[in-house]
Design an enzyme around this catalytic site. Structure first.
Site, PDB file in Angstrom:
ATOM      1  N   CYS A  98      55.018  40.706  28.592  1.00 31.09           N
ATOM      2  CA  CYS A  98      55.724  40.405  29.840  1.00 31.09           C
ATOM      3  C   CYS A  98      55.072  39.208  30.519  1.00 31.09           C
ATOM      4  O   CYS A  98      55.749  38.323  31.045  1.00 31.09           O
ATOM      5  CB  CYS A  98      55.694  41.607  30.783  1.00 31.09           C
ATOM      6  SG  CYS A  98      56.466  43.098  30.129  1.00 31.09           S
ATOM      7  N   ASP A 507      21.509  37.649  41.924  1.00 43.18           N
ATOM      8  CA  ASP A 507      21.315  37.375  43.338  1.00 43.18           C
ATOM      9  C   ASP A 507      19.918  37.882  43.694  1.00 43.18           C
ATOM     10  O   ASP A 507      19.382  38.759  43.004  1.00 43.18           O
ATOM     11  CB  ASP A 507      22.390  38.111  44.148  1.00 43.18           C
ATOM     12  CG  ASP A 507      22.101  38.109  45.634  1.00 43.18           C
ATOM     13  OD1 ASP A 507      21.883  37.022  46.184  1.00 43.18           O
ATOM     14  OD2 ASP A 507      22.072  39.201  46.223  1.00 43.18           O
TER      15      ASP A 507
END
Length: 814
Positions: A98, A507
């Site tokens: 799709c 981080d």
């Protein structure tokens, strides 16, 4: 439109006049270069570049003209073309094919430069020429092929999309449960109680709703695939279960047809029902993973308040919707409220929690003239600020856009099983048809009967029960094993990719470190308990975030009476206890008040300053009494985690919004050689992209909102469980207890799971590879052997048992 009468037949040319915006065109020479280059493009009849208007006007034959070629030609000359790149939610997609259809229709829309549809998160990223293409045109085109696109990007629409996806997921879960409840008795009867009265009819009644209702989407999607001249897992499921069901119905109603020919017509209701149930289970797992991306965007949007207080020229205040804020408006943020838009402080002083931007836990002091950002939290004092950036221009809106772009930029994931099925299905159909034809030509009197039976046997043995189990069972066991070890794994894609990781980016704050300031060391000239009580009492009155670390350390001290307490913004505090004056703050506060300190104090200060620790000085009116070192502690597991990754041959890097000195000290302490300080959200995103452009597969580990764009861009994203909800929603994996040693463990689980998945696919196909030729009757000319359809069903079941057993074995691996 006109007819070319010089030809023996008429060719219809569709001519269209267009104009496009140009950038960096500053002289007539530039305009001439562009004009000349345009003249060589196919389909261009007339052309002219207007320097004053920065426009190129063309008359083109749209049957030959290609808009991407126009843009590429101009960009290759070093100039720019004004385009818009935007994300749109797509509804109605049920499979990767799709997404291919929607992407194809968008790519052929006039004015579209590039279109990419991501089936995983249900979005289309479209870059287009705003003077030619419009979202309304996209909507009409996509609706024409049975899907839809939401072109309104308001918060209400975004929430509606999230609601639709959640409703679809809940509906899918109910369908799966319903199919399972009906399939279990069918399986029990088919395997053990075939001789009970009306067994075939009972199984027929129970199997019909499994295929006709709960599994109807497979047949619908298979039909869509057929219209697109392709095949996937849905095609295989629909074909095999449909044939097995119809054949079983025929045999149930006409058993005499086979008895008259000396054969017994078996039924395969249990095979059809069980296949549908297991494939539905796989769909549930897939939809759950896809639903998390919408939740992440919703929470980002939720950071911006819906209303704000506006201050008029007469100083009156009124609450207005955020959409009504204009640049230049004077706005008010009370203590505890979120900043509504980006702006500059006009009046007031306060501390603002900017952890969503910088990732750093210590709030930032804001004075008149300093910048504040939408979504950050005003903590103490009231702030009046002037709006400078509103709507999509705010930093928060840009972070949202970065997350959406990073998610949308990934190519649609074509599942391995679908790829195999795309080849497998046509081959199986071809073999089945060839089997029937061969038997009809060479099988003699009962050629058609034997051929029909052999054809069904081929389709039954090719039934993808094991294929349907191969991925879900391996993923379910792998995810369960991760959960037992404190690792939440959201989808199959992250499990497949994690084992290929060769760079892990961390981080700092909240990931490598604890994420909150703590008192890590202190030096006292005189550690008398009464002085510690004075320190505790004064800091208990302070609003400064670092004061909390001191208060927690001396929480058992006796509270003294504090008078004349005064906050000295940017320096510290001053107060009196029992009539004596005391100061607590930074070194500048000591110097401003001519307070002396000993050599021991100076040595302590120098030692901790080299490690980028924050220092708090405690003094009376004459001399420093104590120095306290406050820092964000490194987690005890960080060093071990980095060492394990290096032992696995994986490179590591640290990103932080903190200072160079702090970043260098933390990186050295944990053994990371690559690091970058002062990194904003867009910087982190750029670093991830830079590694990917080098051909590296990047895993990003973070805990804050400021990490969300980088997490979305990374191939594999891992969030800390004690971090922000948004980071966890964006990430593919979440470490529940924030233990960094779980990162290498997650990669190991990925390696084991992918190996198991590949083994499962092998077992799923080995029976087909051996069984299909035998089912077709390849051994009949040599020894007269014909495979009974019941044995074919047993072989298919055996392949499923092999897959499940192999997946369960994964649990026992260390």
């Amino acid at each position: 439109m006109y007819f070319d009468r010089t030809l023996p037949y008429q060719i219809i040319k569709i001519m269209k006049t267009i104009s496009i915006g140009l950038e960096q065109v500053h002289s007539e020479h530039c305009a001439l270069l562009i004009d000349k280059a345009i003249s060589h493009l196919d389909g261009v009849a007339q052309h002219h570049v207007e320097l004053n208007n920065s426009l190129a006007k063309l008359e083109v034959d749209e049957s030959q003209f290609k808009y991407p070629n126009l843009v590429t030609t101009i960009q290759d000359l070093g100039y720019g073309v004004t385009t818009i790149k935007k994300n749109f939610p797509i509804t109605g997609m049920t499979c990767a094919s799709c997404a291919v259809s929607v992407e194809s229709i968008l790519s052929y829309e006039p004015g579209v430069i590039k279109a990419a549809v991501n089936y995983a998160n249900g979005t289309a990223t479209v870059e287009y020429l705003p003077t030619i293409a419009t979202p309304e045109n996209f909507k009409r085109a996509i609706q024409s092929i049975g899907y839809d696109i939401l072109i309104d990007d308001t918060i209400d629409i975004q929430q509606e999309v999230a609601t639709q996806k959640d409703n679809h997921y809940q509906h899918l879960k109910k369908r799966t449960l319903g199919a399972a409840l009906l399939s279990i008795p069918v399986l029990v009867i088919g395997m053990f109680f075939m001789d009970i009265p009306y067994a075939n009819y009972i199984m027929w009644v129970l199997t019909t709703p499994v295929l006709g209702y709960y599994g109807s989407s497979f047949f619908t999607n298979a039909w869509k695939q057929t219209k697109h001249r392709s095949a996937n897992m849905d095609t295989l499921v629909a074909l095999s279960t449909g044939i097995a069901y119809l054949f079983s119905v025929f045999n149930t109603l006409n058993p005499h047809f086979w008895h008259a020919r000396g054969l017994h017509g078996h039924v395969y209701f249990e095979a059809a029902a069980v296949v549908i149930t297991f494939i539905l289970l796989g769909k549930v797992l897939e939809e759950k993973a896809k639903g998390n991306t919408a939740a992440a965007i919703q929470k980002l949007i939720g950071l911006q308040p819906k209303t704000v207080i506006r201050i008029a020229e007469d100083k009156s205040q009124s609450e207005i919707p955020i959409a009504e804020v204009l640049v230049g408006d004077l706005l008010l943020a009370k203590p505890g409220e979120k900043i509504a838009v980006d702006g500059k402080v006009a009046e007031g002083n306060s501390y603002v929690d900017e952890s969503m931007i910088s990732g750093e836990p210590v709030p930032v002091v804001k004075h008149q003239g300093e910048t504040v950002f939408a979504g950050t939290i005003n903590q103490k004092g009231a702030l009046q600020y002037s709006a400078e950036k509103i709507g999509s221009d705010t930093l928060l809106a840009q972070i949202i856009t970065m997350v959406q772009n990073a998610q949308g930029s990934k190519a649609p994931v074509q599942k391995l099983v679908d790829k195999i099925a795309g080849i497998f299905v046509p081959i199986v159909i071809g073999i089945a048809v060839l089997t029937l034809i061969t038997w009809m030509l060479l099988g003699g009197e009962n050629g058609f009967t034997q051929g029909l039976l052999a054809m069904v046997t081929v389709l039954v043995i090719a039934c993808p029960c094991a294929l349907g189990l191969a991925t879900p069972t391996a993923i379910m066991v792998g995810v369960g094993k991760g959960a037992e070890q404190g690792i939440l794994i959201k989808d199959a894609e992250s499990l497949e990719l994690a084992q290929k990781t060769n760079v892990v980016i961390f981080d700092k704050t909240g990931t490598i470190t604890e994420g909150k300031p703590s008192l890590i060391d202190q030096y006292w000239e005189n550690d008398a308990p009464v002085l510690q009580e004075v320190l505790f009492s004064i800091e208990s009155q302070s609003q400064h975030p670092l004061a909390h670390a001191v208060v927690m350390n001396y929480s058992k001290a006796t509270m003294q009476t504090v008078t004349e307490f005064q906050e000295l913004t940017g320096f510290g505090v001053r107060a009196k206890v029992h009539g004596a004056t005391y100061f607590i703050g930074n070194q500048k506060l000591m110097e401003t008040n001519n307070i002396t300190y000993s050599e021991a104090i100076e040595n302590f200060t120098r030692q901790h300053a080299s490690q980028a620790h924050t220092l708090l000085f405690f003094s009376d009116a004459k001399q420093v009494l104590a120095v306290l070192a406050v820092a964000d502690k490194i987690k005890t597991t960080s060093v071990a985690a980095i060492a394990q990754l290096h032992a696995m041959g994986i490179e590591t890097m640290m990103l932080t919004g903190d200072t160079e000195a702090t970043a260098k000290a933390v990186a050295a302490a944990v053994g990371i050689t690559h690091y970058q300080s002062g990194a904003l959200p867009e910087d982190k995103l750029k670093v991830v992209k830079a590694w990917q452009e080098k051909g590296k597969l990047v895993a990003m580990v973070g805990d804050g909102i400021n990490d969300s764009a980088a997490l979305a861009q990374a191939n594999v994203s891992i969030a800390m469980g004690k971090g922000s909800d948004i980071a966890m929603d964006v990430a593919h994996m979440t470490i529940i207890n924030s233990d960094l040693t779980k990162v290498p463990q997650a990669i190991l689980i990925s390696q084991q799971t992918v190996a198991t998945l590949h083994q499962n696919l092998f077992w799923a196909f080995i029976y087909n590879i051996i069984g299909i030729p035998i089912a077709a009757g390849i051994l009949y000319p040599f020894n007269g052997f014909l495979l009974n359809p019941m044995i074919a069903g047993a072989a298919m079941a055996l392949s499923s048992v092999s897959v499940v057993s192999n997946s369960l074995w994964l649990k026992l691996k260390k």
